[in-house]
Each structure stands twice: as C-alpha cells, then as structure tokens.
Design a protein around this motif. Structure first.
Motif, PDB file in Angstrom:
ATOM      1  N   PRO A 176      52.625   7.596 -17.697  1.00 40.17           N
ATOM      2  CA  PRO A 176      51.861   8.333 -16.673  1.00 40.17           C
ATOM      3  C   PRO A 176      50.493   7.728 -16.384  1.00 40.17           C
ATOM      4  CG  PRO A 176      51.999   9.594 -18.715  1.00 40.17           C
ATOM      5  CD  PRO A 176      52.947   8.462 -18.834  1.00 40.17           C
ATOM      6  N   LEU A 177      49.861   7.131 -17.405  1.00 43.05           N
ATOM      7  CA  LEU A 177      48.551   6.517 -17.183  1.00 43.05           C
ATOM      8  C   LEU A 177      48.693   5.234 -16.354  1.00 43.05           C
ATOM      9  CD1 LEU A 177      46.765   7.021 -20.635  1.00 43.05           C
ATOM     10  CD2 LEU A 177      46.626   8.411 -18.556  1.00 43.05           C
ATOM     11  N   ILE A 178      49.740   4.446 -16.626  1.00 46.61           N
ATOM     12  CA  ILE A 178      49.980   3.243 -15.821  1.00 46.61           C
ATOM     13  C   ILE A 178      50.323   3.620 -14.385  1.00 46.61           C
ATOM     14  CG2 ILE A 178      51.527   1.272 -15.485  1.00 46.61           C
ATOM     15  CD1 ILE A 178      51.770   1.028 -18.487  1.00 46.61           C
ATOM     16  N   LEU A 179      51.182   4.641 -14.232  1.00 45.12           N
ATOM     17  CA  LEU A 179      51.577   5.072 -12.892  1.00 45.12           C
ATOM     18  C   LEU A 179      50.365   5.582 -12.110  1.00 45.12           C
ATOM     19  CD1 LEU A 179      53.910   5.541 -10.901  1.00 45.12           C
ATOM     20  CD2 LEU A 179      54.149   7.842 -11.866  1.00 45.12           C
ATOM     21  N   MET A 180      49.496   6.303 -12.795  1.00 46.63           N
ATOM     22  CA  MET A 180      48.303   6.823 -12.139  1.00 46.63           C
ATOM     23  C   MET A 180      47.436   5.675 -11.628  1.00 46.63           C
ATOM     24  SD  MET A 180      45.499   9.482 -13.700  1.00 46.63           S
ATOM     25  CE  MET A 180      44.856   8.279 -14.861  1.00 46.63           C
ATOM     26  N   ARG A 181      47.350   4.615 -12.421  1.00 42.91           N
ATOM     27  CA  ARG A 181      46.575   3.443 -12.011  1.00 42.91           C
ATOM     28  C   ARG A 181      47.237   2.744 -10.823  1.00 42.91           C
ATOM     29  NH1 ARG A 181      42.676   0.393 -14.745  1.00 42.91           N
ATOM     30  NH2 ARG A 181      41.765  -1.041 -13.228  1.00 42.91           N
ATOM     31  N   LEU A 201      59.081   6.744  -7.720  1.00 45.78           N
ATOM     32  CA  LEU A 201      60.099   7.221  -8.662  1.00 45.78           C
ATOM     33  C   LEU A 201      60.759   6.085  -9.444  1.00 45.78           C
ATOM     34  CD1 LEU A 201      61.758   9.470  -9.906  1.00 45.78           C
ATOM     35  CD2 LEU A 201      63.307   9.357  -7.928  1.00 45.78           C
ATOM     36  N   PRO A 202      61.247   5.010  -8.773  1.00 50.65           N
ATOM     37  CA  PRO A 202      61.855   3.933  -9.558  1.00 50.65           C
ATOM     38  C   PRO A 202      60.880   3.255 -10.520  1.00 50.65           C
ATOM     39  CG  PRO A 202      61.746   3.339  -7.218  1.00 50.65           C
ATOM     40  CD  PRO A 202      61.432   4.786  -7.328  1.00 50.65           C
ATOM     41  N   ILE A 203      59.611   3.143 -10.122  1.00 50.09           N
ATOM     42  CA  ILE A 203      58.618   2.565 -11.031  1.00 50.09           C
ATOM     43  C   ILE A 203      58.427   3.469 -12.247  1.00 50.09           C
ATOM     44  CG2 ILE A 203      56.151   2.080 -11.304  1.00 50.09           C
ATOM     45  CD1 ILE A 203      56.153   1.003  -8.445  1.00 50.09           C
ATOM     46  N   ASN A 204      58.360   4.786 -11.996  1.00 51.56           N
ATOM     47  CA  ASN A 204      58.203   5.750 -13.089  1.00 51.56           C
ATOM     48  C   ASN A 204      59.384   5.665 -14.056  1.00 51.56           C
ATOM     49  OD1 ASN A 204      56.890   7.788 -14.488  1.00 51.56           O
ATOM     50  ND2 ASN A 204      57.901   9.420 -13.355  1.00 51.56           N
ATOM     51  N   GLU A 232      46.695  -0.286  -3.112  1.00 49.95           N
ATOM     52  CA  GLU A 232      47.026  -0.220  -1.692  1.00 49.95           C
ATOM     53  C   GLU A 232      48.539  -0.342  -1.483  1.00 49.95           C
ATOM     54  OE1 GLU A 232      45.987   0.371   2.232  1.00 49.95           O
ATOM     55  OE2 GLU A 232      44.697   0.417   0.446  1.00 49.95           O
ATOM     56  N   TRP A 233      49.176  -1.190  -2.298  1.00 48.70           N
ATOM     57  CA  TRP A 233      50.615  -1.431  -2.126  1.00 48.70           C
ATOM     58  C   TRP A 233      51.436  -0.160  -2.330  1.00 48.70           C
ATOM     59  CZ3 TRP A 233      54.669  -1.083  -5.731  1.00 48.70           C
ATOM     60  CH2 TRP A 233      55.912  -1.542  -5.259  1.00 48.70           C
ATOM     61  N   LEU A 234      51.166   0.572  -3.411  1.00 47.17           N
ATOM     62  CA  LEU A 234      51.962   1.770  -3.678  1.00 47.17           C
ATOM     63  C   LEU A 234      51.599   2.906  -2.724  1.00 47.17           C
ATOM     64  CD1 LEU A 234      54.232   2.654  -5.486  1.00 47.17           C
ATOM     65  CD2 LEU A 234      52.583   3.541  -7.135  1.00 47.17           C
ATOM     66  N   ARG A 235      50.370   2.912  -2.245  1.00 50.01           N
ATOM     67  CA  ARG A 235      49.999   3.916  -1.243  1.00 50.01           C
ATOM     68  C   ARG A 235      50.806   3.719   0.038  1.00 50.01           C
ATOM     69  NH1 ARG A 235      43.354   4.040  -1.594  1.00 50.01           N
ATOM     70  NH2 ARG A 235      43.196   5.134  -3.614  1.00 50.01           N
ATOM     71  N   LYS A 236      51.060   2.459   0.375  1.00 56.99           N
ATOM     72  CA  LYS A 236      51.832   2.166   1.575  1.00 56.99           C
ATOM     73  C   LYS A 236      53.333   2.288   1.336  1.00 56.99           C
ATOM     74  CE  LYS A 236      48.460  -1.000   3.656  1.00 56.99           C
ATOM     75  NZ  LYS A 236      48.212  -2.403   4.109  1.00 56.99           N
ATOM     76  N   ASN A 237      53.752   2.244   0.059  1.00 54.95           N
ATOM     77  CA  ASN A 237      55.177   2.309  -0.281  1.00 54.95           C
ATOM     78  C   ASN A 237      55.441   3.396  -1.326  1.00 54.95           C
ATOM     79  OD1 ASN A 237      56.299  -0.357   1.084  1.00 54.95           O
ATOM     80  ND2 ASN A 237      54.397  -0.932   0.019  1.00 54.95           N
ATOM     81  N   SER A 286      34.743  15.568 -15.193  1.00 52.28           N
ATOM     82  CA  SER A 286      34.817  14.945 -13.862  1.00 52.28           C
ATOM     83  C   SER A 286      36.234  15.075 -13.301  1.00 52.28           C
ATOM     84  CB  SER A 286      34.438  13.467 -13.958  1.00 52.28           C
ATOM     85  OG  SER A 286      35.403  12.763 -14.736  1.00 52.28           O
ATOM     86  N   PRO A 287      36.380  15.000 -11.981  1.00 56.07           N
ATOM     87  CA  PRO A 287      37.711  15.094 -11.365  1.00 56.07           C
ATOM     88  C   PRO A 287      38.691  14.037 -11.887  1.00 56.07           C
ATOM     89  CG  PRO A 287      36.011  15.372  -9.706  1.00 56.07           C
ATOM     90  CD  PRO A 287      35.316  14.977 -10.967  1.00 56.07           C
ATOM     91  N   SER A 288      38.206  12.816 -12.119  1.00 55.61           N
ATOM     92  CA  SER A 288      39.097  11.761 -12.618  1.00 55.61           C
ATOM     93  C   SER A 288      39.590  12.082 -14.026  1.00 55.61           C
ATOM     94  CB  SER A 288      38.373  10.410 -12.606  1.00 55.61           C
ATOM     95  OG  SER A 288      37.216  10.450 -13.433  1.00 55.61           O
ATOM     96  N   THR A 289      38.699  12.645 -14.848  1.00 55.86           N
ATOM     97  CA  THR A 289      39.098  13.024 -16.214  1.00 55.86           C
ATOM     98  C   THR A 289      40.099  14.165 -16.169  1.00 55.86           C
ATOM     99  OG1 THR A 289      36.938  12.346 -17.084  1.00 55.86           O
ATOM    100  CG2 THR A 289      38.291  13.783 -18.474  1.00 55.86           C
ATOM    101  N   LYS A 290      39.878  15.111 -15.260  1.00 53.47           N
ATOM    102  CA  LYS A 290      40.830  16.223 -15.101  1.00 53.47           C
ATOM    103  C   LYS A 290      42.205  15.695 -14.704  1.00 53.47           C
ATOM    104  CE  LYS A 290      37.694  19.997 -13.778  1.00 53.47           C
ATOM    105  NZ  LYS A 290      37.357  20.979 -12.721  1.00 53.47           N
ATOM    106  N   LEU A 291      42.213  14.666 -13.843  1.00 52.16           N
ATOM    107  CA  LEU A 291      43.478  14.087 -13.416  1.00 52.16           C
ATOM    108  C   LEU A 291      44.218  13.473 -14.603  1.00 52.16           C
ATOM    109  CD1 LEU A 291      45.411  13.353 -11.128  1.00 52.16           C
ATOM    110  CD2 LEU A 291      44.076  11.253 -10.774  1.00 52.16           C
ATOM    111  N   VAL A 292      43.469  12.753 -15.450  1.00 50.00           N
ATOM    112  CA  VAL A 292      44.064  12.145 -16.648  1.00 50.00           C
ATOM    113  C   VAL A 292      44.599  13.219 -17.581  1.00 50.00           C
ATOM    114  CG1 VAL A 292      43.606  10.791 -18.725  1.00 50.00           C
ATOM    115  CG2 VAL A 292      42.665  10.050 -16.528  1.00 50.00           C
ATOM    116  N   LEU A 293      43.776  14.244 -17.821  1.00 53.06           N
ATOM    117  CA  LEU A 293      44.197  15.324 -18.714  1.00 53.06           C
ATOM    118  C   LEU A 293      45.433  16.034 -18.165  1.00 53.06           C
ATOM    119  CD1 LEU A 293      40.733  16.879 -19.699  1.00 53.06           C
ATOM    120  CD2 LEU A 293      42.217  15.441 -21.105  1.00 53.06           C
TER     121      LEU A 293
END
Length: 340
Positions: A267-272, A287-290, A277-282, A174-181
């Motif tokens: 990377p898995l936490i960042l992906m989540r 980068l600082p969160i990563n 909505e908050w990170l999409r708007k900001n 699935s696309p979501s699994t591909k994203l994780v991989l």
C-alpha cells in the motif's frame, strides 16, 4: 508428510541444515512451492510409492526424483493424520488463496461495509487454513471452531472500523500522515486478528496439551529398524500444555511476521505510484499493479516468515511439566509438531 507413510526406514528430514535459519528458509521454500499443486492425485500417489519404496529399502539412496517426491508428499499430506490437505488451504497455495482477499482489504477508500466484508472474508480463510494445518493430536470441535471464527471476525472488524473512524479525527497530524495511517489500518486489523485467530483456533491445544516424543539417537533408529519399526511407531510421552503454548505462540508470531510486509509495503508503494503522472493518466492499471505488488511480496516473504521457527520443534524435556523431566531422548530432548 512422508513420516506418516508405511516403512521402517525414515527419509532424511531435509536436504538443508534445519538447525540454521537459512536452512529452514530453503526447506520452507520447497514446501510452499506452488509447482507442487500441479502434481494432482496421480502425481501424489506416484510420489507416495517412491517414498514408501525408500522406506521399505527397495530404493537404496536419495535421488533428485526421490527428493521431489518427498517435496510433493510433505507439502500435501498432514504430518499428524497422513491425510491430504484440501488444496486451497495448503501452504503451497497460501499466496494465491490470500491474493484476492488481501487486495480487497488494501483497496483504497473502502467504506465501512466494504471493510467489514473483506475482514470477514479474510478471517474465514484464516480459520480454514489454521484448522487444516494445526497440530491434530488435540482435535477441535465444530462448536469451538465456530466460536473462534466469530470472535476473530469481531476482533478484526472492530479494529478496522474503529481505526477508520479514528484516523480522520486526528487533529495534530498532517493530511499526508493521515493518508499513510489510513492505508495501514488493514495491517493493524489483520495483525491483531491473526494473533486472536491462532490462539482461539488452537486454544484447545493449550488447555489439553499436544503430544511430545523423545528425540531418537542414531542407535535408537538402528534398533527400531532391526525390530521392523519406524520412528512414527514410537509412542507419545504424553500431552504437554507448555509445548502447546510454545507451538501456538510461535505460530501466531510467524503469522504476524508474514502479514507485516505484505500489508505494509504494497500500500505504501502504491500510494507513492498514485502520485506519479503516469498512473494518474492510467488509473486502470492501479488494480493490476496492486495485485502484482501483493503477489510478489507474498511469494518472497512466506518462506522467511514460516522459517522463523522449526515446524518440528525440539526442546529439553526438563523445561516441560514435571511428568516429562528425565524422560527425554537423545540429549534429554523431546520433539513435537508445531503446526504451521
């Protein structure tokens, strides 16, 4: 480390029980403590003076100040050579030295050029750290270091670029699994390259062996003190290839233990978080969160990974080559520096 300083009275190896995993974690946390980096040249010299004073009997008992001095010396000075390890390559600086490189490798959406450049940067740093902290009883030539470096870079780049090309072509995923991989590709590249890097950088140790020493009993230590000698004056029993293989294998495993949570969890936490909505708007906070996730995970994980195996490894002399059988010290045991 403090054992390389003059004086015939050895300091206690640690405040903690190094025969237990938790004791080694606590000890390793002191060696990887970034605060030791601020000691500077003057602080290191003062720490050495305190340690030497104890080893010469001028200071009778271990004090908090002396334990701190031992921490500074042990985290700064190489146990085999007695020389100061270059600051960026000390294990107390490991988290900060790796922060930018790790963040670069974990940057979402890297193209082939970016992937290759960050893998080259990572392996360059790994080679420098491995070389600075390896067992020095078997020196490695510059040609061997160069050969190891290019092979490790080739391995990491091949895995990273190959998997980046393979993951999008997976049809039953699935696309979501591909994203994780896709986010986990850097982990696969780093883990495999770390193993290759350690074995290549320290391959000479396996070919020629590393020095092993008899484990001294209390009576042996007392006799040395009477003779005005220190434990560091005890000659090597010889070079063992089996001890070297064990030392290098354990070091490679500890590097994988260290890289796994650092390269997988952030990377898995960042992906989540990127789905919120908050990170999409900001997006400027990505980068600082990563960086924060990588820094926090690195600082927590490092002592647990390095403590998986003792740095000064004890083993039965009878389990080594024929020439060492029956020559062990206390309890028939020998000891060697595993390296970090």
């Amino acid at each position: 480390m403090s054992a390389s300083l003059p004086g015939n009275r050895e300091l206690p190896e640690s405040q903690y029980d190094l025969t237990t995993y938790w004791g080694r974690v606590r000890q390793t946390a002191t060696l990887t403590d970034p605060s030791t980096l601020f000691a500077g040249k003057h602080g290191l010299e003062q720490a050495k003076k305190l340690v030497v004073a104890y080893k010469r009997g001028e200071i009778k008992d271990m004090t908090p100040e002396l334990w701190k001095a031992k921490q500074v010396v042990d985290s700064t000075v190489h146990p085999d050579t007695g020389e100061t390890v270059f600051l960026p390559f000390r294990m107390s600086c490991f988290v900060f030295s790796n922060l930018i490189v790790t963040a670069g490798m974990l940057t979402p959406g890297l193209k082939t050029t970016g992937t290759v450049l960050w893998q080259v940067a990572n392996q360059s740093l790994n080679v420098a750290i491995n070389s600075a902290n390896a067992n020095k009883s078997t020196p490695l030539s510059y040609s061997k270091i160069a050969q190891s470096y290019f092979l490790a870079v080739g391995a990491s780049c091949s895995v990273a670029v190959g998997l980046n090309a393979l993951v999008p072509r997976l049809k039953r995923v699935s696309p979501s699994t591909k994203l994780v991989l896709g986010r986990l590709v850097p982990f696969a590249a780093v883990a495999s390259a770390n193993i290759v890097n350690v074995f290549l950088m320290r391959g000479e140790e396996i070919r020629t062996g590393i020095d092993v020493y008899p484990v001294l009993s209390d009576a042996d230590k007392a006799q040395l003190a009477k003779e005005g000698k220190a434990e560091s004056d005890v000659p090597s029993l010889g070079k063992s290839r089996k001890a070297a293989t064990l030392a290098v294998g354990e070091t490679a495993a500890s590097r994988v233990f260290n890289s796994t949570p650092i390269m997988v969890v952030p990377p898995l936490i960042l992906m989540r978080l990127q789905r919120t909505e908050w990170l999409r708007k900001n997006p400027r906070y990505t980068l600082p969160i990563n960086l924060g996730l990588i820094l926090g995970m690195s600082y927590v994980v490092l002592p647990f990974a390095l403590a998986a195996f003792p740095q000064r490894q004890r083993i039965s002399a009878d389990s080594l080559e024929e020439e060492f059988r029956g020559r062990g010290g206390d309890g028939g045991m020998v000891v060697f520096n595993r390296g970090i």
